[in-house]
Design a protein around this motif. Structure first.
Motif, PDB file in Angstrom:
ATOM      1  N   UNK A  50       6.636   2.159 -72.200  1.00  0.00           N
ATOM      2  CA  UNK A  50       6.693   2.721 -70.843  1.00  0.00           C
ATOM      3  C   UNK A  50       5.300   3.060 -70.330  1.00  0.00           C
ATOM      4  N   UNK A  51       4.497   3.699 -71.166  1.00  0.00           N
ATOM      5  CA  UNK A  51       3.148   4.066 -70.734  1.00  0.00           C
ATOM      6  C   UNK A  51       2.313   2.825 -70.434  1.00  0.00           C
ATOM      7  N   UNK A  52       2.447   1.820 -71.281  1.00  0.00           N
ATOM      8  CA  UNK A  52       1.699   0.583 -71.053  1.00  0.00           C
ATOM      9  C   UNK A  52       2.044  -0.068 -69.726  1.00  0.00           C
ATOM     10  N   UNK A  58      -3.688  -5.428 -67.218  1.00  0.00           N
ATOM     11  CA  UNK A  58      -3.001  -6.086 -68.341  1.00  0.00           C
ATOM     12  C   UNK A  58      -3.631  -5.682 -69.663  1.00  0.00           C
ATOM     13  N   UNK A  59      -4.963  -5.526 -69.680  1.00  0.00           N
ATOM     14  CA  UNK A  59      -5.657  -5.143 -70.902  1.00  0.00           C
ATOM     15  C   UNK A  59      -5.151  -3.788 -71.400  1.00  0.00           C
ATOM     16  N   UNK A  61      -2.252  -2.384 -70.608  1.00  0.00           N
ATOM     17  CA  UNK A  61      -0.842  -2.553 -70.968  1.00  0.00           C
ATOM     18  C   UNK A  61      -0.723  -3.110 -72.376  1.00  0.00           C
ATOM     19  N   UNK A  62      -1.474  -4.160 -72.668  1.00  0.00           N
ATOM     20  CA  UNK A  62      -1.431  -4.786 -73.986  1.00  0.00           C
ATOM     21  C   UNK A  62      -1.854  -3.791 -75.063  1.00  0.00           C
ATOM     22  N   UNK A  63      -2.849  -2.965 -74.768  1.00  0.00           N
ATOM     23  CA  UNK A  63      -3.297  -1.946 -75.722  1.00  0.00           C
ATOM     24  C   UNK A  63      -2.131  -1.037 -76.128  1.00  0.00           C
ATOM     25  N   UNK A  64      -1.364  -0.559 -75.154  1.00  0.00           N
ATOM     26  CA  UNK A  64      -0.238   0.328 -75.466  1.00  0.00           C
ATOM     27  C   UNK A  64       0.908  -0.411 -76.143  1.00  0.00           C
ATOM     28  N   UNK A 111       4.328  -9.029 -75.731  1.00  0.00           N
ATOM     29  CA  UNK A 111       2.864  -9.011 -75.808  1.00  0.00           C
ATOM     30  C   UNK A 111       2.316 -10.401 -75.449  1.00  0.00           C
ATOM     31  N   UNK A 112       2.904 -11.440 -76.006  1.00  0.00           N
ATOM     32  CA  UNK A 112       2.463 -12.808 -75.704  1.00  0.00           C
ATOM     33  C   UNK A 112       2.625 -13.130 -74.227  1.00  0.00           C
ATOM     34  N   UNK A 113       3.715 -12.663 -73.624  1.00  0.00           N
ATOM     35  CA  UNK A 113       3.943 -12.836 -72.189  1.00  0.00           C
ATOM     36  C   UNK A 113       2.811 -12.189 -71.389  1.00  0.00           C
ATOM     37  N   UNK A 114       2.468 -10.968 -71.764  1.00  0.00           N
ATOM     38  CA  UNK A 114       1.408 -10.252 -71.041  1.00  0.00           C
ATOM     39  C   UNK A 114       0.044 -10.895 -71.237  1.00  0.00           C
ATOM     40  N   UNK A 115      -0.202 -11.447 -72.395  1.00  0.00           N
ATOM     41  CA  UNK A 115      -1.488 -12.100 -72.651  1.00  0.00           C
ATOM     42  C   UNK A 115      -1.693 -13.303 -71.754  1.00  0.00           C
ATOM     43  N   UNK A 116      -0.605 -13.940 -71.348  1.00  0.00           N
ATOM     44  CA  UNK A 116      -0.687 -15.146 -70.517  1.00  0.00           C
ATOM     45  C   UNK A 116      -0.842 -14.835 -69.031  1.00  0.00           C
TER      46      UNK A 116
END
Length: 117
Positions: A50-52, A58-59, A61-64, A111-116
């Motif tokens: 939720x926090x992410x 995106x960076x 978000x991915x961290x969280x 996570x993979x979705x967000x990386x793209x």
């Protein structure tokens, strides 16, 4: 994006409930030890998702999301410890680990979705 609509968040909420019910039967002397630790870790999974989602980039978000993934690893370890200490049965361990592994897969996919993006 509303995090409450995400399958990965909903599934991790379900894992919280499972772990809380499982730890209800832990010895009373563990209330401030393993019981508290495993509960805090499992609660941090949907919380960090939720926090992410609420972050600006995106960076961030991915961290969280990675923090949530780390918490899943902690919960997995604590489940094995609970089994080693005979607080849970082999069946309870296997059943809960199945849910945890599914949660990991969903989170890895997210996570993979967000990386793209």
């Amino acid at each position: 994006m509303n995090y409450t609509e995400l399958e990965v968040w909903k599934y991790s909420r379900g894992l919280v409930k499972i772990v809380y019910l499982l730890t209800k039967s832990f010895p009373k002397e563990e209330i401030y030890g393993l019981t508290n630790q495993i509960r805090r870790c499992v609660v941090s999974v949907p919380s960090n998702i939720a926090e992410g989602i609420g972050r600006q980039s995106n960076k961030e978000t991915i961290h969280f999301l990675y923090i949530a993934k780390g918490s899943l690893q902690e919960v997995e370890t604590q489940l094995y410890l609970s089994f080693d200490l005979e607080y849970i049965s082999e069946e309870e361990l296997k059943s809960t680990l199945e849910k945890l592994i599914s949660s990991k897969k969903l989170l890895n996919g997210f996570i993979n979705y967000y990386k793209k993006m």
